[in-house]
Scaffold this motif. Sequence first.
Motif: not given
Length: 532
Positions: A346-352
Motif C-alpha cells: 500500500a505504501v509503494l502504491d502511494h509512492v508511485e
Amino acid sequence: MVYCGKASQGCQSCRTRRIRCDKKRPECSQCIRVGKECPGYRDQLSLIFRDESSKVIQKAHAQWGNLGSPSDGAESSSHTGSPLESTTIAVLSRRLPYMSPNEAQEIVASKSKIPRRVEPNIDQRGLEFYVERYLLNHPDSPRTPELMDLYFGDGDAMRSVMIAVGLAGMSNSLGNKSISLVARSKYVTALKQTGQLLVTASRDQKSFMKPLRSIVTLALFEVVQNKGSKLTASSAYTHIHGAVALSRSVLPVNNSPDGGARGILQLLFSMFIPCQMTDMPLPPGFFECLKTCQQLLQDCTESCAVDLAFAISRLLGLLLTADRATPSDGQPEIGDLIQQFLSEEAVLDHVEECLRAAYPFVEHQVDEPSPAFFRRKWHRYSEIWGARIWNHYRWARLLLGECMIRFTTRYPRSSARYIRPPHRVRCYATIERIAEEMLISTPAHWHHPVLDEATAKKYEAPGQGGAGAAGLPTLLWHLKVSGCAPNVPPDFWDWAYNILQVVWRSMGMYHALSLAEVMEEHQRSLQTDTTT
C-alpha cells in the motif's frame, strides 16, 4: 596513438561495401550469401589503439567548441610544431585536465621521433579505455570543460583509480591476465591515495568532492574487475558506506541545490542492492543521512524520493526476516509477515502516485525495430535523476511482488487468508507492467552501441553530475531482476540477457557477464521445474 572509440569490427568486405556485418566466425553471413571468401576481421588490440588523432580533434571541436589558439597549450614550450600539432596539444590539455600543457607538448613532439608501431604505455592505455568506455558517451557524462575539471580534479587518486578501472575492463575484454594484475596494483595505489585525500577532507570540507568521486570509482572497479559474488558486493558496499560516512560529515553542502540532498540520496540508493546480495542490514549511518535528506527536502515534491528510500529499507528488512523465518504454514508469525508485506504494498502504491507527479515521463515508440529498444518503446524523462528514482521504485516493486508470490506457494494456508485469487492476479499483472517499464527505460540510462552518438542523445535522460557509467551496475541488476521476474513473457528474459552480453563485450564489465550467467541458471531452473 589515441583511443578513438568504437570502430567497425566487421570484415573488410562488409566495410568496403558499407553494409552491416554480423561478425560470425569463421565467415560472416554476408560473404557466404554472395559466395565470396570472407577476408576475416582486424586484430582487436590494434583496432582499439589505432592512430586517428585527426578524428579525435574533429570530435573534440564538434563537442566542445573552439578550444583556443595554439598558444593555449604550447606557449611555454620551445617546440614550434605544425598547426595540427598545436591543436592536438590544446585538445589533450582541455580534454584530459590532469595532463599539463608540457606533458601534452611532449606527447605530440615525440610522435615524430618514434616508430609509428610503438604502443602507448600501460597507464595511458588504461586511462584511454576508461575515458572512452566508462566516462564519455553515457547519458550522465561530463559534457563541458568545467565538468571535466570537476571530475578529474588535480590529484593523483582519481587518475590512479581511472587507470585501474580502465585496465580491468581492458584485461577482461582481451582476456589478458597480466593487465589484470597491473589493474589490481593500480587499485591498491588508488586506495592509499584516497586515504590521504580523506585526511585532507576531514580538515577542509570544501575538498570533500575529490575523495568522494574517487571512492565511488573504487566501488566501480569491484564490479568491473571481479565476477559477481557476495565478496564483490561486500567490497563495493564498503566503498559506498565510506562515501556515505564522508558525506554525512559535510551535509548540508553550501552553494548546492537542496543542500546536496540529491547526491547523497544517490549514494544511499546504491547501498540497497549490495545489502540485499550479502544479507547485511543497513548501517545506522544510512538512516542518519536519510533523515538529514528528509529535512533538506521537506515540503518539496521531491521528498517522495526520501519516502521511497524509507520504504525500500523497510522492505529489505522484511525480506531478511522472511528468509530467516522457519515457522510452518498456518502459524501466526507467517500471517504477521504477510500483513507487513501488504502494508508495504500500500505504501509503494502511494509512492508511485507521488513519483508520477514529481518525475513524470512519457512513453514513445520508434518506427523500426532495434536491439536498443524493448518492444520498440522508450521513455522520455526530464533528467537522469528522475529516471533512476523510477527504476529504484520498480526494482523494489518487483522484489515485493516476487516475495508475495513465493509466500502463496510456500505458505498456501496462511496466505489464503490475506491474498485472495483476484489479488494474486493483480500481483502478476503489476509485476509484468513494472518489468516492462524497467526494460523500456533502458535507453534513458545507457547508450546501446548500435546507436550513433547523436541518435543516442535523443533518447537519453539528460544528466548533470558527469558521473559517466557509475550508475550502470545498478541498471544491469535491475534488468536481470526484470528478465527473471515471475511469469513474465519470454522476450523479457531474451532482451535483458542480450543487453548484459552487449555490455560485457563492449565494456569488459565482469558484473554484466556474471548477471548473464545468473539469468542462464534461472532459465535452466525453470526448465527443470517444467519437466518434473
